[in-house]
Enzyme design. Structure first.
Site, short mmCIF file in Angstrom:
data_model
loop_
_atom_site.label_atom_id
_atom_site.label_comp_id
_atom_site.label_asym_id
_atom_site.label_seq_id
_atom_site.Cartn_x
_atom_site.Cartn_y
_atom_site.Cartn_z
N LYS A 34 0.95 -1.16 -0.04
CA LYS A 34 -0.01 -0.07 -0.15
C LYS A 34 0.95 1.28 -0.05
O LYS A 34 2.02 1.33 0.40
CB LYS A 34 -0.77 0.01 1.18
CG LYS A 34 -0.39 -0.16 2.59
CD LYS A 34 -1.28 -0.21 3.68
CE LYS A 34 -0.26 -0.18 5.21
NZ LYS A 34 -1.00 -1.06 6.20
N ARG A 130 -10.33 0.32 14.72
CA ARG A 130 -10.12 0.89 13.35
C ARG A 130 -10.88 0.59 12.50
O ARG A 130 -11.63 1.29 11.92
CB ARG A 130 -8.58 0.72 13.42
CG ARG A 130 -7.88 1.72 12.39
CD ARG A 130 -6.41 1.69 12.29
NE ARG A 130 -6.10 0.45 11.59
CZ ARG A 130 -5.01 0.06 10.78
NH1 ARG A 130 -3.89 1.06 11.18
NH2 ARG A 130 -4.82 -0.82 10.52
N TYR A 252 17.05 29.20 11.89
CA TYR A 252 15.53 29.75 12.36
C TYR A 252 15.43 29.52 13.76
O TYR A 252 15.76 28.32 14.35
CB TYR A 252 14.46 28.92 11.59
CG TYR A 252 14.25 29.44 10.27
CD1 TYR A 252 14.11 30.78 9.79
CD2 TYR A 252 14.19 28.35 9.22
CE1 TYR A 252 13.68 30.87 8.49
CE2 TYR A 252 14.12 28.71 7.77
CZ TYR A 252 13.73 30.14 7.50
OH TYR A 252 13.78 30.40 6.09
N MET A 300 13.12 24.15 5.24
CA MET A 300 12.43 23.42 4.22
C MET A 300 13.20 22.54 3.26
O MET A 300 12.64 21.53 2.85
CB MET A 300 11.62 24.64 3.32
CG MET A 300 10.35 24.15 2.43
SD MET A 300 9.53 25.20 1.64
CE MET A 300 8.65 26.00 3.16
C1 PLP Z 1 -0.18 -2.02 6.87
C2 PLP Z 1 -0.73 -2.94 7.37
C3 PLP Z 1 0.28 -4.26 7.41
C4 PLP Z 1 1.57 -4.25 7.37
O1 PLP Z 1 2.02 -3.98 8.63
P1 PLP Z 1 3.61 -3.81 8.71
O2 PLP Z 1 3.76 -3.44 10.11
O3 PLP Z 1 4.23 -2.74 7.83
O4 PLP Z 1 4.17 -5.01 8.20
C5 PLP Z 1 -0.72 -5.34 7.69
N1 PLP Z 1 -2.21 -5.62 7.88
C6 PLP Z 1 -2.87 -4.48 7.87
C7 PLP Z 1 -4.44 -4.61 8.07
C8 PLP Z 1 -2.36 -3.31 7.36
O5 PLP Z 1 -3.09 -2.11 7.53
#
Ligand code: PLP
Length: 358
Positions: A34, A130, A252, A300
């Site tokens: 993802k 979630r 800054y 930046m």
């Molecule tokens: C992003 C995600 C993972 C992967 O998790 P990692 O800690 O990056 O291995 C697995 N399962 C779900 C549901 C996720 O949202």
């Protein structure tokens, strides 16, 4: 002018995939790609992992799934965010398996006649609050065998809240709840472990693991030696070198004051490139075989580092400094910025030029 540059080593992603597979020899090792492969480029990563034998991929959205399907015709692709109000036909067309997260999803999926072929997955929440059905909702679904049978359920998943804390009681609680879900169900594949979950032991691994961050070199065992190999390096050119002839503040807000004689290098990378501003005055960059502390606020497009300890001959304008390199891991930078490697990974160097090693 050279700019921030990122190197992604696909050989090492493949090596990490094998290491994870070796940790879970009785399970299939799925890859989570993802967010454009955690910011590293889904296309190259997915092609490489498919070539290495990975048969299960996880994306977050329909769009990501469609893009992945156009690359990989044979592989199984799960869409973690479920239907997200898209019609089931869109999933069917791209042969994507949605991870249904709610009764809205379930009813929509059930109503679409063509769904039975590829099937679906269901996410049950065991402690994240979630995504996913509550345990009670899932029990209700189980008792409605007509609805359940209409779904062609292929995989049951849940997600661990504290997998990187091996001593957390949460892990055992979620494992117990997850195991309870399949009481009274016919044999069905199950998936619980993310990267860190794989290391909690074989009872967390079930049929399919979902490895993301560890594939990309983030340490799944914070505080212990990283069992993964580093995948990414990020470097940026040194624009200017200066020596202070009197005590002076840097950057800054004048948050760092340096002694006379201090030598500073100004590096062409900043928070617009994903370098965390939170790391101001806390992180290090690597120049040659030396570590140089970041001084003052991250700007930046620029950071200043103290190079007083480096031999004068060791560093020239135009040299590259490693923001992530052999001596500065993603997890080191994350710790300095009070965040996690995941965030560093998905932010850093998106704007630079990327070189992929394969
Ligand atoms: C992003 C995600 C993972 C992967 O998790 P990692 O800690 O990056 O291995 C697995 N399962 C779900 C549901 C996720 O949202």
């Amino acid at each position: 002018m050279r700019e921030i540059k990122r190197t992604i080593n696909l050989n090492i992603i493949e090596e990490n995939f094998r290491r994870l597979q070796n940790r879970a020899p009785s399970s299939a090792m799925g890859a989570v790609v993802k967010a454009d492969g955690y910011g590293l480029g889904m296309t190259a990563i997915a092609n490489r992992l498919a070539h290495a034998g990975c048969r299960h991929f996880f994306v977050a959205t329909l769009k990501e799934g469609q893009a992945l399907r156009s690359l990989l015709t044979e592989t199984t692709i799960f869409v973690l965010n479920g239907l997200s109000s898209y019609p089931p036909q869109d999933f069917h067309q791209a042969r994507l398996i949605p991870v249904l997260n709610s009764f809205d999803d379930i009813h929509a999926w059930s109503a679409a006649a063509e769904v039975t072929e590829l099937g679906c997955a269901i996410h049950v929440d065991t402690g994240m609050q979630r995504l996913g059905l509550t345990i009670d909702e899932f029990e209700a679904l189980k008792s409605d065998s007509e609805l359940l049978n209409s779904l062609n359920l292929k995989l049951l998943i849940s997600h661990l809240a504290c997998a990187e804390q091996s001593q957390s009681e949460m892990n055992q609680t979620q494992l117990r709840r997850f195991n309870g879900l399949s009481d009274g169900l016919p044999e069905i594949s199950r998936s619980l472990a993310n990267s860190s979950g794989i290391f909690l032991g074989s009872n967390f691994q079930f049929n399919l693991c979902r490895a993301g961050a560890a594939l990309y070199g983030v340490n799944p065992l914070p505080g212990q030696t990283n069992p993964m190999q580093p995948v990414v390096s990020v470097s940026a050119p040194i624009l200017q070198i200066r020596q202070l002839n009197q005590a002076s503040s840097v950057g800054y807000g004048a948050t760092a004051t340096m002694n006379p004689g201090t030598r500073l290098a100004t590096i062409a990378a900043g928070y617009a490139d994903g370098y965390p501003r939170q790391a101001s005055n806390l992180s290090h960059v690597q120049i040659g075989n030396w570590l140089a502390p970041v001084v003052g606020k991250v700007s930046m497009d620029l950071i200043s580092v103290d190079i007083s300890d480096l031999p004068v001959s060791a560093i020239c304008v135009g040299d590259m400094a490693d923001l992530i390199g052999p001596l500065v891991s993603i997890d080191d930078l994350a710790a300095a910025a009070n965040t996690i490697g995941y965030e560093i990974l998905t932010n850093l160097g998106r704007h630079g030029e990327t070189q992929t090693i394969d």
